[in-house]
Design a protein around this motif. Structure first.
Motif, PDB file in Angstrom:
ATOM      1  N   GLY A  53       0.710  -1.263  -0.111  1.00 43.46           N
ATOM      2  CA  GLY A  53       0.077  -0.029  -0.097  1.00 43.46           C
ATOM      3  C   GLY A  53       0.636   1.110   0.000  1.00 43.46           C
ATOM      4  N   SER A  54       2.211   1.182   0.247  1.00 44.07           N
ATOM      5  CA  SER A  54       2.935   2.327   0.171  1.00 44.07           C
ATOM      6  C   SER A  54       3.067   3.056  -1.126  1.00 44.07           C
ATOM      7  N   VAL A  55       3.657   4.218  -1.371  1.00 43.13           N
ATOM      8  CA  VAL A  55       3.825   4.780  -2.767  1.00 43.13           C
ATOM      9  C   VAL A  55       4.679   3.905  -3.405  1.00 43.13           C
ATOM     10  N   GLU A  56       5.922   3.347  -2.891  1.00 44.29           N
ATOM     11  CA  GLU A  56       6.668   2.359  -3.479  1.00 44.29           C
ATOM     12  C   GLU A  56       6.100   1.085  -4.124  1.00 44.29           C
ATOM     13  N   ALA A  57       5.207   0.648  -3.426  1.00 43.52           N
ATOM     14  CA  ALA A  57       4.573  -0.498  -3.565  1.00 43.52           C
ATOM     15  C   ALA A  57       3.701  -0.310  -4.821  1.00 43.52           C
ATOM     16  N   ARG A  58       3.008   0.701  -4.607  1.00 46.38           N
ATOM     17  CA  ARG A  58       1.825   0.944  -5.746  1.00 46.38           C
ATOM     18  C   ARG A  58       2.312   1.211  -7.215  1.00 46.38           C
TER      19      ARG A  58
ATOM     20  N   GLY B 145      11.138   2.646 -14.125  1.00 48.23           N
ATOM     21  CA  GLY B 145       9.988   3.289 -12.945  1.00 48.23           C
ATOM     22  C   GLY B 145      10.245   4.949 -12.661  1.00 48.23           C
ATOM     23  N   THR B 146      10.879   5.572 -13.455  1.00 50.67           N
ATOM     24  CA  THR B 146      11.126   7.236 -13.240  1.00 50.67           C
ATOM     25  C   THR B 146      10.167   7.832 -14.003  1.00 50.67           C
ATOM     26  N   GLY B 147       9.003   7.340 -14.591  1.00 53.37           N
ATOM     27  CA  GLY B 147       8.085   8.193 -15.335  1.00 53.37           C
ATOM     28  C   GLY B 147       7.463   7.455 -16.718  1.00 53.37           C
ATOM     29  N   ALA B 148       6.772   8.080 -17.436  1.00 50.67           N
ATOM     30  CA  ALA B 148       6.261   7.750 -18.630  1.00 50.67           C
ATOM     31  C   ALA B 148       6.326   8.578 -19.762  1.00 50.67           C
ATOM     32  N   THR B 149       6.604   8.194 -21.013  1.00 52.69           N
ATOM     33  CA  THR B 149       6.305   9.009 -22.375  1.00 52.69           C
ATOM     34  C   THR B 149       5.400   8.507 -23.074  1.00 52.69           C
ATOM     35  N   PHE B 150       4.664   9.310 -23.485  1.00 50.28           N
ATOM     36  CA  PHE B 150       3.519   8.866 -24.637  1.00 50.28           C
ATOM     37  C   PHE B 150       3.533   9.374 -25.786  1.00 50.28           C
ATOM     38  N   ALA B 151       3.159   8.628 -26.810  1.00 48.94           N
ATOM     39  CA  ALA B 151       2.874   9.140 -28.196  1.00 48.94           C
ATOM     40  C   ALA B 151       1.390   9.540 -28.200  1.00 48.94           C
ATOM     41  N   ILE B 152       1.233  10.712 -28.650  1.00 49.18           N
ATOM     42  CA  ILE B 152      -0.372  11.408 -28.684  1.00 49.18           C
ATOM     43  C   ILE B 152      -0.776  11.059 -30.205  1.00 49.18           C
ATOM     44  N   VAL B 153      -1.798  10.283 -30.228  1.00 51.90           N
ATOM     45  CA  VAL B 153      -2.396   9.836 -31.314  1.00 51.90           C
ATOM     46  C   VAL B 153      -3.737  10.494 -31.681  1.00 51.90           C
ATOM     47  N   GLY B 154      -3.882  11.202 -32.947  1.00 45.15           N
ATOM     48  CA  GLY B 154      -5.118  11.809 -33.377  1.00 45.15           C
ATOM     49  C   GLY B 154      -6.260  11.039 -33.874  1.00 45.15           C
ATOM     50  N   PRO B 155      -7.333  11.516 -33.995  1.00 44.43           N
ATOM     51  CA  PRO B 155      -8.674  10.542 -34.125  1.00 44.43           C
ATOM     52  C   PRO B 155      -8.328   9.609 -35.547  1.00 44.43           C
ATOM     53  N   ALA B 156      -7.550  10.218 -36.528  1.00 48.08           N
ATOM     54  CA  ALA B 156      -7.389   9.458 -37.790  1.00 48.08           C
ATOM     55  C   ALA B 156      -6.208   8.628 -37.584  1.00 48.08           C
ATOM     56  N   GLY B 157      -5.527   8.234 -36.158  1.00 53.00           N
ATOM     57  CA  GLY B 157      -4.382   7.373 -36.091  1.00 53.00           C
ATOM     58  C   GLY B 157      -3.067   8.266 -36.323  1.00 53.00           C
ATOM     59  N   MET B 158      -3.130   9.590 -36.424  1.00 50.35           N
ATOM     60  CA  MET B 158      -2.199  10.432 -37.031  1.00 50.35           C
ATOM     61  C   MET B 158      -1.315  10.524 -35.832  1.00 50.35           C
ATOM     62  N   PHE B 159       0.119  10.589 -35.861  1.00 51.06           N
ATOM     63  CA  PHE B 159       1.050  11.083 -34.650  1.00 51.06           C
ATOM     64  C   PHE B 159       0.861  12.432 -34.581  1.00 51.06           C
ATOM     65  N   ALA B 160       0.737  12.912 -33.336  1.00 47.88           N
ATOM     66  CA  ALA B 160       0.043  14.177 -33.207  1.00 47.88           C
ATOM     67  C   ALA B 160       1.324  15.056 -32.233  1.00 47.88           C
ATOM     68  N   GLY B 161       2.225  14.118 -31.657  1.00 51.04           N
ATOM     69  CA  GLY B 161       3.203  14.411 -30.624  1.00 51.04           C
ATOM     70  C   GLY B 161       3.527  13.459 -29.608  1.00 51.04           C
ATOM     71  N   SER B 162       4.121  14.216 -28.739  1.00 52.19           N
ATOM     72  CA  SER B 162       4.380  13.438 -27.320  1.00 52.19           C
ATOM     73  C   SER B 162       4.280  14.093 -26.257  1.00 52.19           C
TER      74      SER B 162
ATOM     75  N   SER C 265      10.129  13.182  -9.882  1.00 51.69           N
ATOM     76  CA  SER C 265      11.516  13.846  -9.212  1.00 51.69           C
ATOM     77  C   SER C 265      12.180  12.889  -8.496  1.00 51.69           C
ATOM     78  N   ALA C 266      13.568  12.724  -8.618  1.00 46.22           N
ATOM     79  CA  ALA C 266      14.602  11.991  -7.905  1.00 46.22           C
ATOM     80  C   ALA C 266      14.587  12.635  -6.479  1.00 46.22           C
ATOM     81  N   ALA C 267      14.260  13.941  -6.033  1.00 48.00           N
ATOM     82  CA  ALA C 267      14.476  14.274  -4.938  1.00 48.00           C
ATOM     83  C   ALA C 267      13.285  14.159  -3.919  1.00 48.00           C
ATOM     84  N   ASP C 268      12.055  14.247  -4.555  1.00 54.30           N
ATOM     85  CA  ASP C 268      10.663  14.373  -3.967  1.00 54.30           C
ATOM     86  C   ASP C 268       9.883  13.229  -4.731  1.00 54.30           C
TER      87      ASP C 268
END
Length: 384
Positions: free
Chosen positions: A190-195, A267-284, A290-293
Motif C-alpha cells: 500500500g505504500s507509494v513505492e509498492a503502488r 520506474g522514473t516516469g512515462a512518455t506517451f505518443a499522442i495519436v489523433g482521431p485518424a491514427g495520426m502521430f500528433a506529438g508526445s 522527481s528524484a528528490a521528492d
C-alpha cells in the motif's frame, strides 16, 4: 573453499531447509511461471531434467563447495514448497554473498520472499560471518526490488549492460543496517513505492481523452513514430522553445524511443505518443518523477505542426496528470516553459495549471541561461 553446513531455520511461519530430490516436481511446477522465466536465470522452457538437476546436483554442490547456500522455502506448518531463497554466490574470504529468490505464484502476496530474505541475511551475518550481502535484479524487475527494499537493502545504483547487454539494479545490506519494522518498510504493501511498482511492472497503459477536434489516444511510443518525431522536432517552434537536438536526425528519434523504454523500465516516469482521431502521430508528452521528492513530477510536451490548435495538447496533459495523480500517487505536477512561449502556457492553463512565477535563468538552453515560467497542478486542485 570449505563446505558450509546446511542448516534448517524455522521462524515467522516459514522453514528454510536444503533442497531435496523429492522437491523436483514442485520446482518444475513453479518454474513454469512466466515471471520466473522472465526475471531469473532459470532455463526456458523449464523441463523436468532442469528441476532434477537443480535439486539433486547443483544445489548440493553449492553447499559442498562452499560457493552457495540455496534454501527451499516451505510453509512451516504444512511443509508446502513456497519458493526459493539463498545465496546464489558466496565468497567467505571476501566476506560477501549475493542473495537471490523467487516465489511460487500461489504463494505471492503473503510476504514470503521478504521474510525468507531476512532469515537468510541473519544467518549469513551471524553464522557464516559475512560482512556484506549484495542484491541484483534486471532493471524493470520491480517486484524483486520491492522485496529487497522491505528486507532493508539500500539501493546503490545501476550496473550498465551487466548481463547480456541489460542493465541491472544493485543494492546491499550490511550487518549493522537497521531492519525495517514490519509495517514501516519503505515499500510496505500500500505504500507509494509498492503502488508504483505494481504500475511499472506491467505494460505501459494506453490513455484516452476527448479534445475539441475529436478523441485522442496516448500510447507507448514505437518505431512507427520515428518519422512523426523527426518532423515535429525539426519544426522551427520546437527548436526555438525546447532543447531538442538541432539539426534533428532519425537517430535522435530512435534514441528518444530507447530513452522512453528505459524510463518505464526504471520506474522514473512515462512518455506517451499522442495519436489523433485518424491514427495520426500528433506529438508526445512525458511525465518525469522527481528524484528528490517522490510526490513531485514534471511534464513536457511537443505537438507536431499539423496537429496544433486542435486542443490535443491540453487534453493529453489533463489525461496524463490524472493518471499520475491516481496511479503514481503524485501530489504536485510541475510545468515549465520559456518566458514568451505563450502557446505552451495556454495549454497548461487550459489543463488547470496555475502559473506561479518566473524562475530567472532557470533553464540552460543552447549555451545560455533563459528565464522560465513555472506552474503547477496539485492533486487537490481537481476538487476545486
Amino acid at each position: 573453499m570449505a563446505p558450509v553446513e546446511p542448516p534448517t531455520i524455522t521462524e515467522a511461519g516459514l522453514t528454510l531447509r536444503p533442497w531435496r530430490p523429492d522437491d523436483a516436481d514442485a520446482v518444475l511446477r513453479a518454474c513454469q511461471d512466466p515471471a520466473i522465466g522472465r526475471w531469473t536465470t532459470v532455463p526456458s522452457p523449464y523441463l523436468p531434467e532442469h528441476a532434477v538437476g537443480f535439486v539433486a546436483e547443483r544445489a548440493p554442490a553449492g553447499w559442498a563447495a562452499g560457493t552457495g547456500a540455496p534454501f527451499a522455502v516451505c510453509d512451516a506448518a504444512t511443509g508446502e514448497l513456497l519458493g526459493s531463497c539463498g545465496l546464489v554466490s558466496l565468497d567467505r574470504a571476501a566476506g560477501q554473498g549475493e542473495i537471490g529468490y523467487w516465489t511460487a505464484p500461489r504463494a505471492r502476496g503473503r510476504g514470503v520472499a521478504v521474510r525468507a530474505t531476512r532469515m537468510v541475511a541473519r544467518w549469513a551475518f551471524e553464522s557464516v560471518g559475512l560482512r556484506r550481502l549484495v542484491w541484483r535484479a534486471e532493471v524493470g524487475n520491480h517486484a524483486s526490488r520491492l522485496v529487497a527494499l522491505r528486507a532493508g537493502f539500500t539501493m546503490e545504483g545501476i550496473l550498465r549492460r551487466e548481463h547480456g547487454g541489460t542493465d541491472s539494479w544493485i543494492g546491499s545490506l550490511l550487518p549493522d543496517d537497521p531492519t525495517p519494522a514490519p509495517g514501516r518498510e519503505p515499500a510496505r504493501p500500500g505504500s507509494v513505492e509498492a503502488r508504483r511498482a505494481a504500475v511499472f511492472t506491467g505494460d505501459q497503459p494506453t490513455l484516452t481523452a476527448e479534445a475539441p477536434a475529436g478523441p485522442i489516444r496516448l500510447r507507448r511510443p514505437g518505431p512507427a513514430d520515428v518519422d512523426g518525431a523527426v518532423a515535429t522536432c525539426r519544426d522551427e517552434a520546437a527548436i526555438r522553445w525546447t532543447s531538442v537536438p538541432d539539426p534533428y536526425h532519425r537517430r535522435d528519434a530512435e534514441h528518444f524511443l530507447g530513452q522512453a523504454e528505459q524510463q518505464w523500465l526504471r520506474g522514473t516516469g512515462a512518455t506517451f505518443a499522442i495519436v489523433g482521431p485518424a491514427g495520426m502521430f500528433a506529438g508526445s508528452i512525458a511525465l518525469r518523477l522527481s528524484a528528490a521528492d517522490p510526490a513531485i513530477a514534471d511534464v513536457g510536451f511537443l505537438i507536431t505542426p499539423a496537429a496544433r490548435n486542435r486542443g490535443y495538447a491540453s487534453a493529453a496533459l489533463a489525461a496524463v496528470c490524472a493518471w499520475g495523480f491516481d496511479r503514481l500517487v503524485l501530489h504536485r505536477i510541475e510545468w515549465r516553459a520559456h518566458v514568451g512561449n505563450t502557446a505552451s502556457r495556454r495549454v497548461a492553463e487550459k489543463a488547470g495549471f496555475t502559473v506561479e512565477g518566473v524562475a530567472r535563468g532557470g533553464l540552460a538552453h543552447r549555451g545560455a541561461r533563459v528565464d522560465v515560467w513555472v506552474g503547477a497542478l496539485l492533486v487537490d486542485d481537481r476538487s476545486t
